[in-house]
Structures are given as structure tokens and as C-alpha cells.
Design a protein around this motif. Structure first.
Motif, PDB file in Angstrom:
ATOM      1  N   LYS A  57       0.835  -1.198   0.000  1.00 31.56           N
ATOM      2  CA  LYS A  57       0.000   0.000   0.000  1.00 31.56           C
ATOM      3  C   LYS A  57       0.874   1.255   0.000  1.00 31.56           C
ATOM      4  O   LYS A  57       1.761   1.405   0.836  1.00 31.56           O
ATOM      5  CB  LYS A  57      -0.904  -0.014   1.235  1.00 31.56           C
ATOM      6  CG  LYS A  57      -1.924   1.112   1.292  1.00 31.56           C
ATOM      7  CD  LYS A  57      -2.798   0.937   2.534  1.00 31.56           C
ATOM      8  CE  LYS A  57      -3.858   2.019   2.636  1.00 31.56           C
ATOM      9  NZ  LYS A  57      -4.705   1.837   3.852  1.00 31.56           N
ATOM     10  N   VAL A  58       0.643   2.150  -0.981  1.00 32.98           N
ATOM     11  CA  VAL A  58       1.395   3.401  -1.061  1.00 32.98           C
ATOM     12  C   VAL A  58       0.423   4.548  -1.335  1.00 32.98           C
ATOM     13  O   VAL A  58      -0.674   4.335  -1.865  1.00 32.98           O
ATOM     14  CB  VAL A  58       2.465   3.362  -2.173  1.00 32.98           C
ATOM     15  CG1 VAL A  58       3.524   2.320  -1.887  1.00 32.98           C
ATOM     16  CG2 VAL A  58       1.830   3.140  -3.537  1.00 32.98           C
ATOM     17  N   GLU A  59       0.835   5.756  -0.964  1.00 31.97           N
ATOM     18  CA  GLU A  59       0.005   6.929  -1.225  1.00 31.97           C
ATOM     19  C   GLU A  59       0.563   7.693  -2.416  1.00 31.97           C
ATOM     20  O   GLU A  59       1.775   7.907  -2.525  1.00 31.97           O
ATOM     21  CB  GLU A  59      -0.047   7.838  -0.002  1.00 31.97           C
ATOM     22  CG  GLU A  59      -0.997   9.020  -0.175  1.00 31.97           C
ATOM     23  CD  GLU A  59      -1.109   9.879   1.070  1.00 31.97           C
ATOM     24  OE1 GLU A  59      -1.867  10.864   1.043  1.00 31.97           O
ATOM     25  OE2 GLU A  59      -0.424   9.559   2.071  1.00 31.97           O
ATOM     26  N   SER A  60      -0.324   8.099  -3.328  1.00 36.75           N
ATOM     27  CA  SER A  60       0.082   8.851  -4.507  1.00 36.75           C
ATOM     28  C   SER A  60      -0.970   9.894  -4.818  1.00 36.75           C
ATOM     29  O   SER A  60      -2.117   9.558  -5.137  1.00 36.75           O
ATOM     30  CB  SER A  60       0.264   7.904  -5.708  1.00 36.75           C
ATOM     31  OG  SER A  60       0.578   8.624  -6.880  1.00 36.75           O
ATOM     32  N   ASP A  61      -0.591  11.180  -4.729  1.00 41.95           N
ATOM     33  CA  ASP A  61      -1.501  12.300  -4.995  1.00 41.95           C
ATOM     34  C   ASP A  61      -2.829  12.162  -4.247  1.00 41.95           C
ATOM     35  O   ASP A  61      -3.918  12.307  -4.821  1.00 41.95           O
ATOM     36  CB  ASP A  61      -1.766  12.411  -6.511  1.00 41.95           C
ATOM     37  CG  ASP A  61      -0.687  13.220  -7.213  1.00 41.95           C
ATOM     38  OD1 ASP A  61       0.278  13.623  -6.531  1.00 41.95           O
ATOM     39  OD2 ASP A  61      -0.810  13.443  -8.424  1.00 41.95           O
ATOM     40  N   GLY A  62      -2.730  11.814  -2.955  1.00 40.31           N
ATOM     41  CA  GLY A  62      -3.921  11.757  -2.112  1.00 40.31           C
ATOM     42  C   GLY A  62      -4.715  10.480  -2.210  1.00 40.31           C
ATOM     43  O   GLY A  62      -5.760  10.330  -1.564  1.00 40.31           O
ATOM     44  N   GLU A  63      -4.242   9.501  -3.013  1.00 39.09           N
ATOM     45  CA  GLU A  63      -4.951   8.227  -3.149  1.00 39.09           C
ATOM     46  C   GLU A  63      -4.057   7.093  -2.669  1.00 39.09           C
ATOM     47  O   GLU A  63      -2.825   7.145  -2.792  1.00 39.09           O
ATOM     48  CB  GLU A  63      -5.344   7.966  -4.607  1.00 39.09           C
ATOM     49  CG  GLU A  63      -6.363   8.932  -5.173  1.00 39.09           C
ATOM     50  CD  GLU A  63      -6.697   8.618  -6.616  1.00 39.09           C
ATOM     51  OE1 GLU A  63      -7.894   8.601  -6.960  1.00 39.09           O
ATOM     52  OE2 GLU A  63      -5.761   8.375  -7.399  1.00 39.09           O
ATOM     53  N   PHE A  64      -4.666   6.037  -2.112  1.00 42.73           N
ATOM     54  CA  PHE A  64      -3.905   4.854  -1.719  1.00 42.73           C
ATOM     55  C   PHE A  64      -3.984   3.826  -2.846  1.00 42.73           C
ATOM     56  O   PHE A  64      -5.076   3.466  -3.300  1.00 42.73           O
ATOM     57  CB  PHE A  64      -4.459   4.264  -0.425  1.00 42.73           C
ATOM     58  CG  PHE A  64      -4.154   5.103   0.786  1.00 42.73           C
ATOM     59  CD1 PHE A  64      -2.861   5.141   1.300  1.00 42.73           C
ATOM     60  CD2 PHE A  64      -5.149   5.870   1.397  1.00 42.73           C
ATOM     61  CE1 PHE A  64      -2.567   5.925   2.408  1.00 42.73           C
ATOM     62  CE2 PHE A  64      -4.860   6.652   2.493  1.00 42.73           C
ATOM     63  CZ  PHE A  64      -3.561   6.685   3.010  1.00 42.73           C
ATOM     64  N   ARG A  65      -2.802   3.395  -3.270  1.00 42.59           N
ATOM     65  CA  ARG A  65      -2.718   2.437  -4.372  1.00 42.59           C
ATOM     66  C   ARG A  65      -1.889   1.222  -3.963  1.00 42.59           C
ATOM     67  O   ARG A  65      -1.154   1.263  -2.975  1.00 42.59           O
ATOM     68  CB  ARG A  65      -2.111   3.088  -5.616  1.00 42.59           C
ATOM     69  CG  ARG A  65      -2.993   4.205  -6.190  1.00 42.59           C
ATOM     70  CD  ARG A  65      -2.462   4.779  -7.483  1.00 42.59           C
ATOM     71  NE  ARG A  65      -3.418   5.721  -8.060  1.00 42.59           N
ATOM     72  CZ  ARG A  65      -4.415   5.382  -8.868  1.00 42.59           C
ATOM     73  NH1 ARG A  65      -4.575   4.101  -9.209  1.00 42.59           N
ATOM     74  NH2 ARG A  65      -5.243   6.284  -9.337  1.00 42.59           N
ATOM     75  N   CYS A  66      -2.019   0.153  -4.752  1.00 39.19           N
ATOM     76  CA  CYS A  66      -1.235  -1.066  -4.527  1.00 39.19           C
ATOM     77  C   CYS A  66      -0.172  -1.161  -5.606  1.00 39.19           C
ATOM     78  O   CYS A  66      -0.468  -1.066  -6.808  1.00 39.19           O
ATOM     79  CB  CYS A  66      -2.141  -2.303  -4.574  1.00 39.19           C
ATOM     80  SG  CYS A  66      -1.268  -3.832  -4.147  1.00 39.19           S
TER      81      CYS A  66
ATOM     82  N   GLU B  95       0.300  11.740 -11.979  1.00 43.86           N
ATOM     83  CA  GLU B  95       0.778  12.918 -11.270  1.00 43.86           C
ATOM     84  C   GLU B  95       0.710  14.139 -12.170  1.00 43.86           C
ATOM     85  O   GLU B  95       0.696  14.037 -13.404  1.00 43.86           O
ATOM     86  CB  GLU B  95       2.221  12.696 -10.794  1.00 43.86           C
ATOM     87  CG  GLU B  95       2.362  11.497  -9.855  1.00 43.86           C
ATOM     88  CD  GLU B  95       3.816  11.167  -9.566  1.00 43.86           C
ATOM     89  OE1 GLU B  95       4.696  11.776 -10.205  1.00 43.86           O
ATOM     90  OE2 GLU B  95       4.058  10.298  -8.708  1.00 43.86           O
TER      91      GLU B  95
END
Length: 589
Positions: A475-484, A512
Motif C-alpha cells: 500500500k502506497v500513497e500517490s496524490d492523495g490516493e492509496f494504491r497497490c 501525477e
């Protein structure tokens, strides 16, 4: 644009005057060519000659000599053998300035991690990047063709008039195929003018062409007639691998693959390894390593003698067969490492009743020689059985047996004895079947209308994180969203029948703001159920890096097409809203 294959991608080769095939084999290599208006009139170099060994053959040994400081100073084939041997016999130490690589092709089959950083080790254990070795070998064949044939006899032919075909085993990994394309590019062959031919497919086309010659002119050696709707196997027994494909003939010059290619490393050099292992068992590892590094010329001679020796085993009627050996070198090394003489080492071994030394000749009992062959004939038979099991329920009456080892009577007997109801056919010049067939493939790349995938193909994606489906550690955060991260998104299942040119289209987008590139990472896996790209049995094939013109804060979209069914995977990409296609290169990682 990504690499192109066959005529299935937009970047297909246009208006060549001549088709040239390059066959870089495990043991022997060569080239062949024919003109567009006379495709069946296939020309080769004729005879390759060795001055030192007084040998002549229709292909040249796959060995390469490269200067350590000047990579433009190299020799290939018999020239490499002869010059390196001369340097070894001189006291100038000139040989120390060169690498000498022999039978290096198999490394692309046995290595699990094929990359541009992969190393190869020469006869003395010195390393060089594999991509330099392979590209130099391809360059040597290309330049020999150019110097000996085109410059002398076809001066109007330019590089842009040539369509190049490079032969590759069908059982090789997708990554190894991409590696060889990259090597060809480094050798000066434009990617858009190169197509990849799978070796047993090329041989199948050759066999079909030979059948037509017989049908139309009533000349030549008898060959099985394959009618419309009939099935057959091509068994390519080369120096390194055995490569097997199953085809159904649809119509004239059109076939489809019945199952994905199968095979293993049980070609002719496997027999060499069996004999070398026997000597190693007798004298020990240190002696064999010393033979390679301290008596390199004797070691190279020994390998060549083995090649001649194994050809005579099948036709030998007497109880023994002789083989020359480097007795002086072996005696010196045996004494150095406490084995006494070579003769004493043999007399104290498990082979004392099967081997006898007379001067510089090793006399081998035929029962032992045939036993060494059995180690590969059993494997060949097993591979054929595996293919037949995979297409159970389909009738196959004919086996085409081709390749450098196909004329061995021992191998032929093993296949005939194991498959008594089948028609076993060895066409004219079986050692040239792949090479000449590759030329024909260059003229008719649509010979195979569909293929069966050997792997599952997928891409790397970063979907919105799903706690029920995804690993929490990804789980990582990217531009305010959590992605896998590193999720394997299946594009094409393993063992899927794909018509040539079958297309999967996917739309990518930037994640981004002001993102300048979109990366399309392509993976291959042994399993359709693979969840993550770093999972077991999954590896990255390469990636397509797409430049985004004039990046903005708005989301940009990229249209990507994946072309399946060819001899290679083809990937192309276009940035939506742009007037011209983006510039991208499918890179080997």
C-alpha cells in the motif's frame, strides 16, 4: 515505436530486394540469402575452410576471438580457431591479449537472468558482457556476407535493400529473443529491417518447400507429403537444444500451431559434455581446469576431435572406436595433481575395462560410446512424448527430423524404435534446414497463421488499494490516493491460441501533475494466476517508455496496443491528442 515482428506491426519492412538469414548456432553458424524475385534460389557461403585443421564444412564453428583493448579487432569461425591456435603456439604472449569464446549460445537458454549486464566467460575463465559477444558474432557473419558476396557480386545492393532474418530457438524465453534483437541492432542491423524466425518453424517451411520441388519437378530425395488438414511434428535437433513444434497444415503455405513449442538442452553438445564429464571423473576437476587454462590449444583440439568422434559412433561396425587425445598435456597435469600418468588414472577408474590408451589415441568400447548417446536419446524421446501428450486426440503420422545432429544413425534409430507407427523423415541437407527455411520465412512471414502462447503476459499496474484483495505491505500513497504497487494485470493467458496480429488495447494515463513519461512495463509469467510482478515464476520482459509532449497538470492518456501471435511480442503506443505517434523504444531490462 516498439520492436516489430513479422508483418504484424505498423513498422513492417518495406520493399527489400534481398532476404538474408543469419543462423548463430550452438556449434556451427552461417548465413543464406535469396532475391525477392527468386525466393526459392537460396544461396549460402558454400564451404567454410580451416587451414590448421584441414576441415571443410557448410557452416563455420561458433567461436569468437576478441581483442581485449580493441573490440574492433575480432575473428569468427575457422579464422578465430586458426589465428588463436597460431598465437598459442608462439612464445610472444599475443594470445593473452584476446578473449576466446566457443559454443556460447546455450547461455541464453540456461541463464535465468538474461540482461544487458549478463557476463559470458571465455575458455580461460575471463569475462565479457554477453551482449558484446553475441553482437560481435552477428556482426562478423554480416560483414563476411557483405565482403565476400555483396561487395564482389552485388554492388548495387545497399543496406536498406536487405531484409534480415535472425533464427532463434522456439523454446527460448521472450527475454532471450528480445536480447538477440538488441544484439542485432548493436551489430548494425536496423530493428525495422529485422524479423525473428523460430528455428523449427523455419525448418517446417523448408520441408514444405522441398515437398513442392519434388511434387512439381519429380526430383530430389523422397519426402513425406503433408496434405491439407494433416498434422505433423518438426523435431529440430541442434547442437544445443532440441526444439519441437506441432503444426496443422491449413492450406498451401499456411499452417497453425497446435501447442506451444517444447524442448530442452539435449542437443549434440550434451554428448560432448557426457564424454568430458567422463574424463573429468577419471582425472579430477583440477586437471580439466588446467587443460582449459594452461593447455588451451589442446583443449580446443580435444573439443573438435569430440565433434568428429561422435559422428562416427553410429556407423561403426567394430567393437571399438578411436579418438585422439592430448596425451602429453593430460600426463603433465595428472602428475602435477598427483594422479600419476593419464594411463594410470584410467587404469584405476571405473572405466578401465572400456578405455585403452595407445600412443595418443584413446580406444573406446562401442558399448560405452553408445551409452553416452543414450543420455540424450532418452531425453529426446521423452520430449516428443510430452508434445504428443499435449495434443492427445489429434493424429500425427509424420515427424520431420532436422538439425545438425539429425543424421546421427543412433538418434534416428532411437526415434524410429520409440515411434514405430510414425513416418520419420529427414530432408535433404538437414543441417541447413533452419538456415534456408529462415530465408523462405523472410519472404513469407505469414506462413504460420496462429501460435500458442508459451507464457502468461501481463503488465505492472498500481490500482486503487483494496484491503480484501491486496497485500497491506504494498500500500502506497500517490496524490492523495492509496494504491497497490507491482500488481500483475493479466493481458494474455498461457497456452492461448492467438492468430498472428491478435491485439489487446489498453489505455494508460498519467497519475501525477506535469508527468513527463508513462512507463509500460511488460512481464511474462509461468502462471496465469500470478498476483504480483515480483512473484515466483514472473519476470520483467522489458518496458516501453512513452514521452508525454508538453506535460500539464491535466491527466494525459496513452493508447497502447499489444500484438500477439507473432514470433515476438510487439508493443506500440500513441499519446492521445497528439498529431504524430510518440517516440518509444521497448527496452530490455
Amino acid at each position: 515505436m516498439a520492436t516489430s515482428s513479422d508483418n504484424t506491426a505498423p513498422d513492417a519492412i518495406s520493399s527489400p530486394l534481398i532476404v538474408v538469414a543469419l543462423d548463430l548456432g550452438t556449434t556451427y553458424s552461417g548465413y543464406a540469402f535469396s532475391f525477392i524475385d527468386r525466393p526459392d534460389e537460396i544461396l549460402t557461403n558454400g564451404t567454410w575452410n580451416s587451414q590448421k585443421y584441414h576441415l571443410a564444412s557448410i557452416k563455420t564453428p561458433t567461436c569468437l576471438m576478441i581483442n581485449k583493448t580493441n573490440k574492433d579487432d575480432y575473428r569468427f569461425g575457422y579464422e578465430a580457431e586458426d589465428d588463436y591456435a597460431d598465437m598459442q603456439t608462439e612464445s610472444t604472449g599475443e594470445a593473452d591479449n584476446y578473449f576466446f569464446f566457443d559454443r556460447f549460445k546455450m547461455e541464453l537458454h540456461v541463464q535465468k537472468e538474461v540482461s544487458e549486464q549478463m557476463l559470458l566467460y571465455d575458455v580461460k575463465g575471463q569475462s565479457l558482457p554477453a551482449i558484446e559477444v553475441f553482437s560481435t558474432a552477428i556482426k562478423a557473419l554480416k560483414e563476411h556476407l557483405w565482403t565476400i558476396h555483396i561487395e564482389k557480386n552485388m554492388r548495387d545492393i545497399k543496406m536498406q535493400d536487405i531484409k534480415w532474418v535472425l533464427t532463434i530457438p522456439a523454446i527460448w524465453s521472450a527475454k532471450s529473443k528480445l536480447f538477440m534483437r538488441r544484439c542485432a541492432e548493436m551489430a548494425g542491423i536496423q530493428s525495422k529491417r529485422l524479423c525473428i524466425a523460430l528455428e523449427p518453424e523455419a525448418a517446417a517451411l523448408y520441408c514444405q518447400q522441398k515437398q513442392r520441388t519434388i511434387d512439381e519437378y519429380g526430383a530430389g530425395r523422397s519426402i513425406a507429403k503433408i496434405g491439407q488438414g494433416a498434422n505433423y511434428l518438426v523435431i529440430d535437433i541442434g547442437g544445443g537444444t532440441v526444439d519441437i513444434i506441432a503444426h496443422k497444415k491449413i492450406i498451401h503455405d499456411k499452417v497453425e500451431e497446435l501447442c506451444s513449442a517444447s524442448g530442452n538442452d539435449c542437443g549434440g553438445t550434451r554428448i560432448d559434455r557426457e564424454f568430458m564429464q567422463m574424463i573429468k571423473t577419471i582425472v579430477g576437476k583440477n586437471v580439466m581446469e588446467g587443460l582449459k587454462k594452461e593447455y588451451t590449444l589442446d583443449y580446443i583440439d580435444f573439443i573438435r576431435v569430440l565433434e568428429i568422434f561422435k559422428r562416427g559412433v553410429g556407423n561403426r561396425k567394430k567393437a571399438t572406436i578411436n579418438m585422439s587425445i592430448p596425451v602429453t598435456a593430460l600426463n603433465d597435469l595428472c602428475k602435477k595433481f598427483g594422479k600419476g600418468s593419464f594411463s594410470e588414472a584410467v587404469s584405476q577408474s571405473d572405466y578401465k575395462n572400456d578405455l585403452h590408451i595407445k600412443a595418443n589415441v584413446l580406444q573406446v568400447q562401442m558399448t560405452l560410446a553408445r551409452e553416452k548417446f543414450k543420455s540424450i536419446t532418452d531425453k529426446i524421446v521423452k520430449e516428443i512424448e510430452n508434445v504428443l501428450a499435449r495434443i492427445e486426440g489429434l493424429t500425427i503420422d509424420t515427424f520431420y527430423v532436422v538439425g545438425g545432429c539429425s543424421e546421427s544413425s543412433i538418434i534416428q534409430e532411437a526415434i524410429k524404435d520409440s515411434f514405430k507407427s510414425k513416418h520419420i523423415v529427414t530432408p535433404e541437407e538437414p543441417i541447413l534446414a533452419v538456415l534456408k527455411g529462415a530465408v523462405l520465412f523472410g519472404h513469407t512471414p505469414d506462413f504460420v497463421t496462429s501460435r500458442v502462447t508459451r507464457f502468461a503476459y501481463g503488465r505492472r499496474i498500481r490500482p486503487i488499494f483494496n484491503e480484501l484483495a491486496h497485500d497491506i505491505n504494498r500500500k502506497v500513497e500517490s496524490d492523495g490516493e492509496f494504491r497497490c504497487t507491482n500488481v500483475f494485470d493479466l493481458l494474455m493467458r498461457k497456452n492461448t491460441k492467438c492468430a498472428v496480429g491478435s491485439t489487446q488495447s489498453i489505455e494508460y494515463h498519467t497519475y501525477e501533475q506535469n508527468q513527463a513519461k508513462v512507463t509500460v512495463a511488460v512481464y511474462v509469467s509461468e502462471n496465469d494466476s500470478t498476483k504480483y510482478v515480483d512473484g515466483e515464476g514472473c519476470e520483467k520482459l522489458g518496458e516501453l517508455v512513452v514521452d508525454i509532449p508538453n506535460p500539464t497538470s491535466e491527466r494525459r492518456h496513452v493508447h497502447v496496443d499489444f500484438y500477439f501471435g507473432g514470433t515476438e511480442l510487439v508493443v506500440t503506443a500513441t499519446v492521445k491528442g497528439e498529431m504524430t505517434p510518440c517516440t518509444a523504444q521497448f527496452e530490455l531490462i
